[in-house]
Motif scaffolding. Sequence first.
Motif, PDB file in Angstrom:
ATOM      1  N   LYS A   6      -3.044  -2.663 -27.092  1.00 58.67           N
ATOM      2  CA  LYS A   6      -3.713  -2.381 -25.629  1.00 58.67           C
ATOM      3  C   LYS A   6      -5.158  -3.364 -25.826  1.00 58.67           C
ATOM      4  O   LYS A   6      -5.685  -3.103 -24.778  1.00 58.67           O
ATOM      5  N   GLY A   7      -5.328  -3.401 -27.303  1.00 59.16           N
ATOM      6  CA  GLY A   7      -6.999  -3.543 -27.470  1.00 59.16           C
ATOM      7  C   GLY A   7      -8.241  -2.860 -26.138  1.00 59.16           C
ATOM      8  O   GLY A   7      -9.090  -3.301 -25.844  1.00 59.16           O
ATOM      9  N   GLN A   8      -7.642  -0.769 -26.939  1.00 59.43           N
ATOM     10  CA  GLN A   8      -8.246   0.116 -26.449  1.00 59.43           C
ATOM     11  C   GLN A   8      -9.194   0.535 -27.249  1.00 59.43           C
ATOM     12  O   GLN A   8      -9.648   1.085 -28.069  1.00 59.43           O
ATOM     13  N   LEU A  11     -16.748   0.924 -24.472  1.00 61.92           N
ATOM     14  CA  LEU A  11     -18.101   1.334 -24.139  1.00 61.92           C
ATOM     15  C   LEU A  11     -19.063   2.723 -24.666  1.00 61.92           C
ATOM     16  O   LEU A  11     -18.412   3.059 -23.211  1.00 61.92           O
ATOM     17  N   GLY A  36      -8.602  -3.964 -17.118  1.00 62.11           N
ATOM     18  CA  GLY A  36      -8.795  -2.970 -18.155  1.00 62.11           C
ATOM     19  C   GLY A  36      -9.623  -1.835 -17.854  1.00 62.11           C
ATOM     20  O   GLY A  36     -10.784  -1.958 -19.086  1.00 62.11           O
ATOM     21  N   PRO A  37     -10.330  -1.079 -17.187  1.00 59.74           N
ATOM     22  CA  PRO A  37     -11.332  -0.263 -16.817  1.00 59.74           C
ATOM     23  C   PRO A  37     -10.840   0.909 -18.187  1.00 59.74           C
ATOM     24  O   PRO A  37     -11.856   1.198 -18.170  1.00 59.74           O
ATOM     25  N   GLU A  58      -5.216  -1.487 -14.947  1.00 58.44           N
ATOM     26  CA  GLU A  58      -5.090  -1.046 -16.112  1.00 58.44           C
ATOM     27  C   GLU A  58      -3.670  -1.220 -16.587  1.00 58.44           C
ATOM     28  O   GLU A  58      -3.172  -0.092 -15.667  1.00 58.44           O
ATOM     29  N   LEU A  59      -2.865  -1.450 -17.482  1.00 57.84           N
ATOM     30  CA  LEU A  59      -1.562  -1.245 -18.027  1.00 57.84           C
ATOM     31  C   LEU A  59      -1.009   0.504 -18.245  1.00 57.84           C
ATOM     32  O   LEU A  59      -0.617   0.494 -18.456  1.00 57.84           O
ATOM     33  N   ASP A  86       0.243  -5.215 -15.891  1.00 57.31           N
ATOM     34  CA  ASP A  86      -0.655  -6.028 -16.519  1.00 57.31           C
ATOM     35  C   ASP A  86      -0.586  -6.878 -16.048  1.00 57.31           C
ATOM     36  O   ASP A  86      -0.182  -7.957 -15.269  1.00 57.31           O
ATOM     37  N   VAL A  87      -2.461  -7.682 -16.135  1.00 61.41           N
ATOM     38  CA  VAL A  87      -2.921  -8.356 -15.246  1.00 61.41           C
ATOM     39  C   VAL A  87      -2.795  -9.452 -14.863  1.00 61.41           C
ATOM     40  O   VAL A  87      -2.434 -10.390 -14.622  1.00 61.41           O
ATOM     41  N   ASN A 101     -14.270  -5.668 -19.392  1.00 60.80           N
ATOM     42  CA  ASN A 101     -14.324  -5.872 -20.882  1.00 60.80           C
ATOM     43  C   ASN A 101     -13.079  -5.691 -21.384  1.00 60.80           C
ATOM     44  O   ASN A 101     -12.532  -4.489 -20.973  1.00 60.80           O
TER      45      ASN A 101
END
Length: 331
Positions: A6-8, A11, A36-37, A58-59, A86-87, A101
Amino acid sequence: PFEKSKGQHILRNPALVDSIVAKAGLKPTDTVLEIGPGTGNLTKRLLEAGVKAVVAVELDPRMVLELNRRFQGHPLSSRLKVIQGDVLKCDLPYFDICVANIPYQISSPLTFKLLSHRPIFRCAVIMFQREFAMRLVAQPGDSLYCRLSVNVQLLSRVSHLLKVGRNNFRPPPKVDSSVVRIEPRKPLPPVSFKEWDGLVRICFNWKNKTLGSLFKQKRVLELLEKNYKIMQSLQLAQDAEMGEEKMSADDVALLANMVEDLSMETPDEKEDDEMEMDDSDMGGDGGTSFKEKIMGILQQGDFAEKRGSKLSQVDFLYLLSLFNKAGIHFS
Ligand code: SAM
């Protein structure tokens, strides 16, 4: 417990989060879309910046839980709305500005989803993988100048804002990142995006070949000629509707569908020698004269010796207008 798929990548540098928010130029009346907060580091700063609302998509349900827990009973929470989904699949809410991000695997479809959303937003400030960011902002002649650059720059002004090293994230991703600003053009140039992309695909299929040689390829000529004939028959259909022999609405719809079907799929990179050329010389058949028509258009605009990798937005717009004026269409 972060999920790679999920590309988590969270930051972790507060100063960086602050400068992203500062670069966004937020107004108190703004509704901000965040994609994707995650655990909400950026979300919190956006709320503290005093905007009207933050809508965060947010997924991952676990992240949604975590976010709700973090902001529960918080004075800022009345201005936050979290949507789980899913956006790429959900309907986007109204927003003035997008700050995010994002997971890098959705970069391209997300960019085009944002740019086709209406009403159009004021600006987006988004973290992308460095190479994707450099492709977005690439100019004619740059090595990364590609179909993505041309298409995004048709619809928006893009600028590179910040370089971000991988160590600003936990866990660190394998690549460096960049923050980019995307400002949709208002008004948008008056072209059909499908036509535009059809032309750009041909010109970037081998981006360092001259247009003169690209447009001599058999399948390009075949496609354009097919489109040309359909457009002509559509024109006939329209004329017929005016006169005695009416064509039914169904017939016209059928023809319109055929035009839709002709979008050409071409792989991005190929060996030069795979290129299939139409080398048939002046045989006096219909194909040759159509080819001459196309070559004539290229020469008219002095394009035959030019290469896609060096053409600007204005060049592509001009070339498309020359083709369209001659009844040649790309979609
Ligand atoms: N914004 C947070 C930050 O900066 O710390 C997290 C960013 S992380 C790179 C990407 C977030 O997007 C993850 O929380 C992930 O679950 C979420 N995500 C992944 N695919 C998504 C999708 N298709 N739609 C919405 N969110 C997605």
